[in-house]
Design an enzyme around this catalytic site. Structure first.
Site, PDB file in Angstrom:
ATOM      1  N   GLU A 142       8.918   7.737  24.925  1.00 17.31           N
ATOM      2  CA  GLU A 142       8.251   8.002  23.700  1.00 17.31           C
ATOM      3  C   GLU A 142       6.936   8.431  24.066  1.00 17.31           C
ATOM      4  O   GLU A 142       6.329   7.483  24.705  1.00 17.31           O
ATOM      5  CB  GLU A 142       8.051   6.909  22.765  1.00 17.31           C
TER       6      GLU A 142
ATOM      7  N   LYS B  84       6.556  -5.190  29.577  1.00 19.42           N
ATOM      8  CA  LYS B  84       4.998  -4.795  30.516  1.00 19.42           C
ATOM      9  C   LYS B  84       4.091  -4.194  29.516  1.00 19.42           C
ATOM     10  O   LYS B  84       4.179  -2.980  29.023  1.00 19.42           O
ATOM     11  CB  LYS B  84       5.348  -3.930  31.707  1.00 19.42           C
TER      12      LYS B  84
END
Ligand code: NAD
Length: 507
Positions: free
Chosen positions: A273, A198
């Site tokens: 992250e 995505k």
């Protein structure tokens, strides 16, 4: 689908018609090796002009379901059946294809994100090619271990099997759309996983092209799927899907907290992250040429829209004035221009909304009477430009010192000797990156141990490498992208405890 502002921009830089068509087509989803058109349109803007570039579509629950099912089928079927050597060969073919399309992909990234074309070519796409090539080799290097058991005698044996985790949801931000995705899929493919990607709804263009190139390279249908849409709808449906075995997310810390909470409801494996407020530690014995170039790149590369940007520079008072003057000179000379202009050294913010966010920090600093060493924030009357800014003497409780601005705004601080450099650097809840400038290796190592940061550059900035892991500590998340460490995140370990070896011989 481009408006006249963007069409004129393309004309002014002689963009060939087929390239303009590639970027202005509707950005569909990609499932089972083919485009899928479904969902409400979302406009995508071109940052250098502020005009409309194209539109993408928002995948709802049903489209996300189809994508996950396709990835599952490929995992258990065509992709899962490949020999590691065949996976490696396909991944290498993908690297060759990315390289062959480097010009075109750099163009897509430049007009979608606003970044200078030359930087998109060398760093975004060049870095992606290196990363894919690096991970190809891992496909044939996956192994468990065999050994004597500690609490049992020689009739027993222990061994581990390493298996791919399964379907990976790879969610990317807008600042390096293709590269951050490649960081995830290189390792995922090498491990034998399949992927549902995505991209950010702000910059979806290059991911669709990537999907086409992956299919053209010969990957089985379903090995790589793309669902477009916002985080709140498409992203949320994907990370909470029970058919997803691993979520690898790159984005902001607030979104990461939501993603982590949703994924854990299914005990889905996680890599987060996230954002940062990384320090540059500048000791008095450093090479000032390296410092100036490193600080400049540390905050102005990609217009400061970099997760590990060294947005706080802490400089020993003994070299502060020299560093300050030379940095101002360097940041004054950069040409802040549209990404397709060959003279552009720095592009605009990615969107009007992001520019407004960055400007609100600058305006707050002004309202609070903070001293500006440089203010090029207001530059052009169209597009989402913000030029280099340097603010000094910021109180440690101020948002400019504490929060991730994600723009070209440097917090410059003077430090009273080496202890104070380290002390100021530690003053953050984030832990993504840092840069240390010193000629004294003992000091570098001591400072590196003292600060909490996942990646620490020494005497420079920004030279990430696919062979070494990148990832954060603290509020910057957990887990690693790249390096051998990343492979661990895409593999499960099963332990086999075997008994009866002698019995077998006796029979
Ligand atoms: P963002 O968090 O707004 O969005 C990132 C991605 O997550 C997008 O695709 C978005 O649609 C999706 N998303 C948002 N909410 C979601 C949810 N609840 N569920 C599932 N998906 C969701 O971040 P951004 O503004 O696109 O990117 C900038 C941020 O990314 C900065 O904070 C930056 O530091 C961070 N970043 C981190 C790294 C890293 O490696 N640590 C690298 C690049 C960017």
């Amino acid at each position: 689908m481009t408006d006249t502002l963007v069409t004129e921009y393309f004309h002014s830089w002689n963009v060939p018609a087929e390239r303009a068509a590639l970027v202005s087509r509707q950005v569909a989803h990609w499932i089972d090796g083919a485009p899928v058109v479904s969902g409400m349109p979302i406009a995508v803007s071109e940052p250098s002009t502020g005009g409309r570039l194209t539109e993408t579509l928002e995948a709802g629950v049903e489209v996300v379901d189809r994508a996950v099912a396709s990835a599952r089928q490929a995992f258990e079927g065509s992709w899962g059946a490949l020999r590691p050597l065949d996976r490696e060969a396909l991944i290498l073919k993908l690297a060759d294809s990315l390289e062959a399309h480097q010009d075109e992909l750099a163009f897509l990234e430049s007009v979608d994100v606003g970044k200078p074309l030359s930087q998109a070519f060398a760093i975004d796409i060049g870095g992606a090619v290196d990363c894919v090539r690096y991970f190809a080799g891992w496909a044939t290097k996956i192994s468990g271990r065999t050994g004597d058991m500690a609490a049992y005698d020689k009739h027993f044996l222990g061994l581990t099997l390493r298996q791919p985790v399964g379907v990976v949801a790879a969610i990317a931000p807008w600042n390096f759309p293709l590269q951050t995705l490649i960081w995830k899929i290189g390792a995922a493919f090498a491990a034998g996983c399949t992927v549902v990607a995505k991209p950010s709804e702000v910059t979806p263009v290059s991911t669709l092209r990537l999907a086409e190139l992956i299919t053209q390279a010969g990957f089985p249908n379903g090995a790589f799927n793309v669902v477009n849409g916002t985080g709140a709808v498409t992203g949320a449906a994907l990370v909470s899907h029970p058919g997803v075995n691993k979520v690898s997310f790159t984005g902001s810390t607030p979104s990461g907290l939501r993603v982590g909470t949703a994924a854990l409801q299914n005990m889905t494996r996680l890599t987060l992250e996230l954002g940062g407020k990384s320090p540059a530690l500048v000791f008095a014995d450093s090479n000032v040429d390296a410092v100036v170039e490193g600080l400049y790149n540390g905050i102005y590369f990609n217009a400061g829209q970099v997760c590990d940007a060294t947005s706080r520079a802490i400089v020993d008072v003994r070299i502060y004035d020299e560093v300050r003057e030379r940095l101002i000179e360097r940041a004054t000379s950069v040409h802040v221009l549209p990404g397709l202009d060959p003279d552009s050294g720095m592009g605009p913010m990615v969107s009007g909304a992001h520019r407004a966010k960055v400007m609100s920090y600058i305006e707050q600093a002004r309202a609070d009477g903070l001293p500006f060493a440089l203010d090029r924030s207001q530059l052009h009357d169209r597009g989402h430009f913000v030029g280099p800014v340097i603010v000094e003497d910021i109180p440690s409780a101020h948002p400019l010192w504490r929060e991730e601005i994600f723009g070209p705004v440097l917090a410059l601080s003077r430090a009273d000797g080496p202890g104070d450099v380290v002390c100021q650097a530690r003053d953050t809840r984030y832990g993504l990156g840092a840069a240390i400038y010193s000629r004294d290796i003992g000091r570098v190592l001591a400072a590196a141990r003292a600060i909490d940061a996942g990646t620490i550059y020494v005497n420079g900035y920004g030279f990430l490498d696919p062979a070494f892991p990148f990832g954060g500590l603290g509020m910057s998340g957990f887990g690693k992208d790249m390096g051998a460490e990343q492979m661990e995140a895409y593999l499960e370990t099963k332990t086999l405890l075997v008994s009866g070896i002698e019995l077998g011989l006796a029979g």
